[in-house]
Design a protein around this motif. Sequence first.
Motif, PDB file in Angstrom:
ATOM      1  N   UNK A 277       4.302 -18.463   1.111  1.00 48.88           N
ATOM      2  CA  UNK A 277       4.222 -17.004   0.593  1.00 48.88           C
ATOM      3  C   UNK A 277       3.259 -16.244   1.706  1.00 48.88           C
ATOM      4  N   UNK A 278       2.387 -16.920   2.500  1.00 50.99           N
ATOM      5  CA  UNK A 278       1.774 -16.283   3.575  1.00 50.99           C
ATOM      6  C   UNK A 278       2.537 -16.148   4.640  1.00 50.99           C
ATOM      7  N   UNK A 279       3.576 -16.783   5.067  1.00 47.51           N
ATOM      8  CA  UNK A 279       4.497 -16.333   6.240  1.00 47.51           C
ATOM      9  C   UNK A 279       5.346 -15.153   5.770  1.00 47.51           C
ATOM     10  N   UNK A 280       5.732 -15.078   4.385  1.00 48.34           N
ATOM     11  CA  UNK A 280       6.563 -14.123   3.942  1.00 48.34           C
ATOM     12  C   UNK A 280       5.716 -12.821   3.749  1.00 48.34           C
ATOM     13  N   UNK A 281       4.363 -12.989   3.482  1.00 52.59           N
ATOM     14  CA  UNK A 281       3.531 -11.507   3.219  1.00 52.59           C
ATOM     15  C   UNK A 281       3.120 -11.270   4.560  1.00 52.59           C
ATOM     16  N   UNK A 282       3.150 -11.849   5.857  1.00 57.86           N
ATOM     17  CA  UNK A 282       2.674 -11.493   7.111  1.00 57.86           C
ATOM     18  C   UNK A 282       3.995 -10.476   7.670  1.00 57.86           C
ATOM     19  N   UNK A 283       5.078 -10.938   6.953  1.00 62.21           N
ATOM     20  CA  UNK A 283       6.400 -10.204   7.307  1.00 62.21           C
ATOM     21  C   UNK A 283       6.135  -8.605   6.837  1.00 62.21           C
ATOM     22  N   UNK A 284       6.021  -8.766   5.654  1.00 62.82           N
ATOM     23  CA  UNK A 284       5.781  -7.508   4.658  1.00 62.82           C
ATOM     24  C   UNK A 284       4.668  -6.672   5.347  1.00 62.82           C
ATOM     25  N   UNK A 285       3.612  -7.361   5.726  1.00 61.45           N
ATOM     26  CA  UNK A 285       2.316  -6.653   6.473  1.00 61.45           C
ATOM     27  C   UNK A 285       2.805  -5.699   7.502  1.00 61.45           C
ATOM     28  N   UNK A 286       3.524  -6.393   8.319  1.00 61.54           N
ATOM     29  CA  UNK A 286       3.890  -5.800   9.441  1.00 61.54           C
ATOM     30  C   UNK A 286       4.939  -4.429   9.289  1.00 61.54           C
ATOM     31  N   UNK A 287       5.721  -4.523   8.260  1.00 64.11           N
ATOM     32  CA  UNK A 287       6.305  -3.335   7.841  1.00 64.11           C
ATOM     33  C   UNK A 287       5.625  -1.983   7.471  1.00 64.11           C
ATOM     34  N   UNK A 288       4.323  -2.240   7.216  1.00 59.85           N
ATOM     35  CA  UNK A 288       3.314  -1.053   6.850  1.00 59.85           C
ATOM     36  C   UNK A 288       2.568  -0.852   8.078  1.00 59.85           C
ATOM     37  N   UNK A 289       2.851  -1.114   9.284  1.00 66.00           N
ATOM     38  CA  UNK A 289       1.977  -0.814  10.517  1.00 66.00           C
ATOM     39  C   UNK A 289       1.968   0.749  10.557  1.00 66.00           C
ATOM     40  N   UNK A 290       0.790   1.172  10.659  1.00 58.32           N
ATOM     41  CA  UNK A 290       0.506   2.821  10.932  1.00 58.32           C
ATOM     42  C   UNK A 290       1.305   3.421   9.759  1.00 58.32           C
ATOM     43  N   UNK A 291       1.638   2.987   8.558  1.00 57.61           N
ATOM     44  CA  UNK A 291       2.353   3.790   7.359  1.00 57.61           C
ATOM     45  C   UNK A 291       1.274   3.758   6.255  1.00 57.61           C
ATOM     46  N   UNK A 292       1.408   4.798   5.438  1.00 62.56           N
ATOM     47  CA  UNK A 292       0.776   4.871   3.985  1.00 62.56           C
ATOM     48  C   UNK A 292       1.608   4.004   3.081  1.00 62.56           C
TER      49      UNK A 292
ATOM     50  N   UNK B 142      -4.640  -9.103   5.435  1.00 64.70           N
ATOM     51  CA  UNK B 142      -3.543  -8.334   5.035  1.00 64.70           C
ATOM     52  C   UNK B 142      -4.223  -6.602   4.868  1.00 64.70           C
ATOM     53  N   UNK B 143      -4.785  -6.182   5.960  1.00 65.16           N
ATOM     54  CA  UNK B 143      -5.412  -4.888   5.844  1.00 65.16           C
ATOM     55  C   UNK B 143      -4.223  -3.887   5.255  1.00 65.16           C
ATOM     56  N   UNK B 144      -2.992  -3.893   5.935  1.00 67.17           N
ATOM     57  CA  UNK B 144      -1.993  -2.811   5.662  1.00 67.17           C
ATOM     58  C   UNK B 144      -1.709  -2.973   3.988  1.00 67.17           C
ATOM     59  N   UNK B 145      -1.403  -4.303   3.538  1.00 60.90           N
ATOM     60  CA  UNK B 145      -0.968  -4.496   2.010  1.00 60.90           C
ATOM     61  C   UNK B 145      -1.911  -3.878   1.252  1.00 60.90           C
ATOM     62  N   UNK B 146      -3.418  -4.185   1.666  1.00 60.80           N
ATOM     63  CA  UNK B 146      -4.352  -4.077   0.620  1.00 60.80           C
ATOM     64  C   UNK B 146      -4.525  -2.491   0.592  1.00 60.80           C
ATOM     65  N   UNK B 147      -4.377  -1.749   1.797  1.00 61.15           N
ATOM     66  CA  UNK B 147      -4.357  -0.321   1.771  1.00 61.15           C
ATOM     67  C   UNK B 147      -3.374   0.246   1.029  1.00 61.15           C
ATOM     68  N   UNK B 148      -2.233  -0.361   1.030  1.00 55.09           N
ATOM     69  CA  UNK B 148      -1.074   0.061   0.321  1.00 55.09           C
ATOM     70  C   UNK B 148      -0.986  -0.217  -1.080  1.00 55.09           C
ATOM     71  N   UNK B 149      -1.639  -1.291  -1.439  1.00 58.10           N
ATOM     72  CA  UNK B 149      -1.917  -1.710  -2.930  1.00 58.10           C
ATOM     73  C   UNK B 149      -2.776  -0.721  -3.546  1.00 58.10           C
ATOM     74  N   UNK B 150      -3.794  -0.216  -3.039  1.00 62.81           N
ATOM     75  CA  UNK B 150      -4.745   0.728  -3.358  1.00 62.81           C
ATOM     76  C   UNK B 150      -3.953   2.047  -3.778  1.00 62.81           C
ATOM     77  N   UNK B 151      -3.078   2.513  -2.810  1.00 65.44           N
ATOM     78  CA  UNK B 151      -2.494   3.844  -2.818  1.00 65.44           C
ATOM     79  C   UNK B 151      -1.395   3.888  -3.862  1.00 65.44           C
ATOM     80  N   UNK B 152      -0.728   2.633  -4.194  1.00 66.73           N
ATOM     81  CA  UNK B 152       0.363   2.647  -4.888  1.00 66.73           C
ATOM     82  C   UNK B 152      -0.239   2.753  -6.302  1.00 66.73           C
ATOM     83  N   UNK B 153      -1.239   1.894  -6.505  1.00 69.95           N
ATOM     84  CA  UNK B 153      -1.659   1.840  -7.853  1.00 69.95           C
ATOM     85  C   UNK B 153      -2.316   3.211  -8.395  1.00 69.95           C
TER      86      UNK B 153
END
Length: 221
Positions: free
Chosen positions: A127-142, A180-191
């Motif tokens: 899961x950590x490897x998978x989340x790293x890939x998802x994290x990269x998709x959010x680079x410089x994106x909200x 996972x700074x990008x995913x954490x920021x996205x989680x907050x925005x999504x919620x």
Amino acid sequence: MGMVKLFATPSSPFSLRIVWALKFKGIDYEIIYEDLSNKSPELLRYNPIHKKIPVLVHNEVPICESLVILEYIDETWKDTSPYLPQDPFEKAKARFWAKFGDEQVIPSFYGYYMKQGKDQEEAKVTILANLKLIEELLYEKTFFNGETCGFLDLALGWLADCSGPLEVVTGLKLLDEYSFPNLCAWRKKFLQIPSKIESWPDQETLIVMYTKMKERRKSEK
């Protein structure tokens, strides 16, 4: 546009994304809660192949499989809050990562939280490897879609919605701001999206549901 019904269960990430899409579009719908240990004749009639939720029924025509349903909703109610990318390449990319989320991320995510011992450690590596890939998709994106919520955000929204309650229930944490700074920021925005805030079930309800799920899993061993 006719009558809309949704056969779903509150704990299913596949159901949640359809609820969010319907609310995102402002579509009136009736929800039918299914007991998957005792499936209703209606569900079996509408989805005789897989016999699974969610199933969207629009004017008595059933649409199955959650990612297919997401596309159907956007293409049917295209004039209200469109969320599918218009560019063919971006649309194909969103479909690819949504499928990756369903086939790779969800099994490893729930595996980490619900397994124990060596199996859990192996699931954590995956899961950590998978989340790293998802994290990269959010680079410089909200959002995955850019500055607004889109198809991939709805498809992966379970990651924002379910991660917190599972962390509470298990005492295990995956999404920390250092890793996972990008995913954490996205989680907050999504919620914070209005359609999500009004959604079901709320975080406290999910905590209760996951607690029961984990206790049931232990009793089966």
